[in-house]
Design a protein around this motif. Structure first.
Motif, PDB file in Angstrom:
ATOM      1  N   ARG A 147       0.832  -1.209   0.000  1.00  0.00           N
ATOM      2  CA  ARG A 147       0.000   0.000   0.000  1.00  0.00           C
ATOM      3  C   ARG A 147       0.864   1.255   0.000  1.00  0.00           C
ATOM      4  O   ARG A 147       0.588   2.218  -0.723  1.00  0.00           O
ATOM      5  CB  ARG A 147      -0.907  -0.001   1.233  1.00  0.00           C
ATOM      6  CG  ARG A 147      -1.768   1.273   1.369  1.00  0.00           C
ATOM      7  CD  ARG A 147      -2.342   1.380   2.767  1.00  0.00           C
ATOM      8  NE  ARG A 147      -1.279   1.488   3.754  1.00  0.00           N
ATOM      9  CZ  ARG A 147      -1.418   1.181   5.047  1.00  0.00           C
ATOM     10  NH1 ARG A 147      -2.576   0.730   5.497  1.00  0.00           N
ATOM     11  NH2 ARG A 147      -0.405   1.310   5.876  1.00  0.00           N
TER      12      ARG A 147
ATOM     13  N   LYS B 244       0.935   4.370  -2.677  1.00  0.00           N
ATOM     14  CA  LYS B 244       0.747   5.766  -2.272  1.00  0.00           C
ATOM     15  C   LYS B 244       1.905   6.641  -2.731  1.00  0.00           C
ATOM     16  O   LYS B 244       1.725   7.827  -3.039  1.00  0.00           O
ATOM     17  CB  LYS B 244       0.608   5.858  -0.751  1.00  0.00           C
ATOM     18  CG  LYS B 244      -0.690   5.320  -0.207  1.00  0.00           C
ATOM     19  CD  LYS B 244      -0.708   5.366   1.308  1.00  0.00           C
ATOM     20  CE  LYS B 244      -0.666   6.792   1.836  1.00  0.00           C
ATOM     21  NZ  LYS B 244      -0.805   6.812   3.315  1.00  0.00           N
TER      22      LYS B 244
ATOM     23  N   ASN C  46     -10.553  -4.962  -6.069  1.00  0.00           N
ATOM     24  CA  ASN C  46      -9.398  -5.073  -5.184  1.00  0.00           C
ATOM     25  C   ASN C  46      -9.776  -4.579  -3.795  1.00  0.00           C
ATOM     26  O   ASN C  46     -10.706  -3.780  -3.631  1.00  0.00           O
ATOM     27  CB  ASN C  46      -8.241  -4.247  -5.738  1.00  0.00           C
ATOM     28  CG  ASN C  46      -7.765  -4.755  -7.074  1.00  0.00           C
ATOM     29  OD1 ASN C  46      -7.181  -5.825  -7.167  1.00  0.00           O
ATOM     30  ND2 ASN C  46      -8.016  -4.004  -8.138  1.00  0.00           N
TER      31      ASN C  46
ATOM     32  N   PRO D 199      -9.868  -2.419  -0.477  1.00  0.00           N
ATOM     33  CA  PRO D 199      -9.807  -0.961  -0.398  1.00  0.00           C
ATOM     34  C   PRO D 199      -8.424  -0.378  -0.112  1.00  0.00           C
ATOM     35  O   PRO D 199      -8.093   0.684  -0.633  1.00  0.00           O
ATOM     36  CB  PRO D 199     -10.788  -0.635   0.730  1.00  0.00           C
ATOM     37  CG  PRO D 199     -11.780  -1.751   0.682  1.00  0.00           C
ATOM     38  CD  PRO D 199     -10.978  -2.971   0.336  1.00  0.00           C
ATOM     39  N   ILE D 200      -7.610  -1.045   0.714  1.00  0.00           N
ATOM     40  CA  ILE D 200      -6.315  -0.440   1.033  1.00  0.00           C
ATOM     41  C   ILE D 200      -5.433  -0.305  -0.201  1.00  0.00           C
ATOM     42  O   ILE D 200      -4.502   0.498  -0.211  1.00  0.00           O
ATOM     43  CB  ILE D 200      -5.560  -1.218   2.135  1.00  0.00           C
ATOM     44  CG1 ILE D 200      -5.166  -2.619   1.672  1.00  0.00           C
ATOM     45  CG2 ILE D 200      -6.346  -1.254   3.411  1.00  0.00           C
ATOM     46  CD1 ILE D 200      -4.165  -3.284   2.611  1.00  0.00           C
TER      47      ILE D 200
ATOM     48  N   SER E 260      -7.063  -0.307  -3.688  1.00  0.00           N
ATOM     49  CA  SER E 260      -7.824   0.459  -4.685  1.00  0.00           C
ATOM     50  C   SER E 260      -7.927   1.937  -4.325  1.00  0.00           C
ATOM     51  O   SER E 260      -7.980   2.796  -5.211  1.00  0.00           O
ATOM     52  CB  SER E 260      -9.223  -0.133  -4.860  1.00  0.00           C
ATOM     53  OG  SER E 260      -9.969  -0.063  -3.663  1.00  0.00           O
ATOM     54  N   GLN E 261      -7.930   2.239  -3.034  1.00  0.00           N
ATOM     55  CA  GLN E 261      -8.019   3.633  -2.608  1.00  0.00           C
ATOM     56  C   GLN E 261      -6.701   4.392  -2.757  1.00  0.00           C
ATOM     57  O   GLN E 261      -6.662   5.614  -2.583  1.00  0.00           O
ATOM     58  CB  GLN E 261      -8.493   3.705  -1.160  1.00  0.00           C
ATOM     59  CG  GLN E 261      -9.939   3.270  -0.965  1.00  0.00           C
ATOM     60  CD  GLN E 261     -10.345   3.169   0.483  1.00  0.00           C
ATOM     61  OE1 GLN E 261      -9.555   3.448   1.393  1.00  0.00           O
ATOM     62  NE2 GLN E 261     -11.581   2.756   0.735  1.00  0.00           N
ATOM     63  N   ASN E 262      -5.645   3.675  -3.102  1.00  0.00           N
ATOM     64  CA  ASN E 262      -4.336   4.319  -3.232  1.00  0.00           C
ATOM     65  C   ASN E 262      -3.786   4.271  -4.647  1.00  0.00           C
ATOM     66  O   ASN E 262      -2.587   4.461  -4.855  1.00  0.00           O
ATOM     67  CB  ASN E 262      -3.349   3.670  -2.252  1.00  0.00           C
ATOM     68  CG  ASN E 262      -3.623   4.088  -0.821  1.00  0.00           C
ATOM     69  OD1 ASN E 262      -3.366   5.223  -0.444  1.00  0.00           O
ATOM     70  ND2 ASN E 262      -4.174   3.181  -0.024  1.00  0.00           N
TER      71      ASN E 262
ATOM     72  N   SER F  20      -4.932   5.614  -8.822  1.00  0.00           N
ATOM     73  CA  SER F  20      -5.836   6.504  -9.540  1.00  0.00           C
ATOM     74  C   SER F  20      -6.552   5.808 -10.683  1.00  0.00           C
ATOM     75  O   SER F  20      -7.418   6.399 -11.325  1.00  0.00           O
ATOM     76  CB  SER F  20      -5.051   7.701 -10.098  1.00  0.00           C
ATOM     77  OG  SER F  20      -4.081   7.252 -11.038  1.00  0.00           O
TER      78      SER F  20
ATOM     79  N   GLU G  76      -8.010   1.872 -12.393  1.00  0.00           N
ATOM     80  CA  GLU G  76      -8.268   0.439 -12.384  1.00  0.00           C
ATOM     81  C   GLU G  76      -8.994   0.066 -13.669  1.00  0.00           C
ATOM     82  O   GLU G  76      -9.685   0.890 -14.273  1.00  0.00           O
ATOM     83  CB  GLU G  76      -9.121   0.042 -11.176  1.00  0.00           C
ATOM     84  CG  GLU G  76      -8.422   0.219  -9.843  1.00  0.00           C
ATOM     85  CD  GLU G  76      -9.292  -0.221  -8.677  1.00  0.00           C
ATOM     86  OE1 GLU G  76      -9.112  -1.359  -8.191  1.00  0.00           O
ATOM     87  OE2 GLU G  76     -10.157   0.572  -8.252  1.00  0.00           O
TER      88      GLU G  76
END
Length: 222
Positions: free
Chosen positions: A50, A54, A75, A77-78, A80-82, A84, A86
């Motif tokens: 992760r 980032k 994916n 969240p840890i 997919s949230q990092n 921009s 997919e």
């Protein structure tokens, strides 16, 4: 010495690999693998991956897929949230069992992995590059047509660095699995056993070069 073992690799290894690819000059990186859940007892490894994601905002594209029942498998969240970007990797085989065409969009605006990756490289929205949803795949040859490096070669920098020149400089890199037992080997018109990551590279190449085949009737015009 570093030994990666069988797939799936620990994600701290993927963190090292991703960082090394960027050190070697890559512009952006796409993963033709999924991260639908955390690895058992590997919270630290997930955290390391992760942090690498980032560290490179706007430079990593992750893959996801939709099963035959239409259910999406995103994916965790840890990850997919990092990132921009997919993209889905679903492709359909023709009546002969070959991968011969590609879907660029799922639904109204969900881009494929290859399209999302090239849009990320060009810093534009996927819909700016393509409007059409489907086209034939313009295969360039059999497996091995694209420059390929093993993960260990990259991590050890074997055959990758040439003096001060970085072979990956300015490149869009796809990371995937090529081992026969990994289940991502598919028949194409050129090769009965082409790794899925090379199919994704072929699609990405035709998008980048705007070399999109036009199908008219039963003939394909290139």
């Amino acid at each position: 010495s570093l030994k990666l073992g069988r797939w799936p690799w620990r994600r701290d290894y993927l963190a090292l690999l991703t960082e090394k690819v960027f050190e070697l000059g890559a512009l952006n990186v796409g993963f033709d693998v999924f991260f639908p859940e955390s690895q058992a007892d590997e919270t630290r490894a997930d955290a390391l991956f992760r942090e690498v994601l980032k560290k490179h905002p706007g430079q990593v594209t992750l893959a996801w897929f939709q099963d035959e029942e239409g259910k999406g498998h995103p994916n965790i969240p840890i990850f997919s949230q990092n990132v921009s970007s997919e993209g889905f990797v679903n492709q359909e085989k023709n009546s002969l069992g070959f991968y011969r065409q590609t879907n660029y969009f799922l639904g109204a605006d969900e881009p494929s992995l290859a399209l999302a990756l090239i849009a990320q490289r060009l810093k534009v929205e996927p819909s700016v590059i393509l409007k059409k949803k489907v086209s034939p795949i313009n295969f360039l040859g059999p497996s091995g047509t694209f420059s390929t490096y093993s993960a260990l070669e990259v991590l050890r920098s074997e055959k990758v660095e040439t003096n001060s020149n970085l072979i990956l400089k300015g490149k869009t890199v796809l990371i995937g699995v090529t081992a026969t037992g990994a289940g991502d080997i598919h028949p194409t018109p050129f090769d009965q056993r082409m790794p899925g990551v090379e199919i994704q590279a072929t699609i990405a190449e035709q998008i980048l070069l705007r070399n999109i085949p036009i199908e008219k009737g039963t003939a394909t015009l290139i």
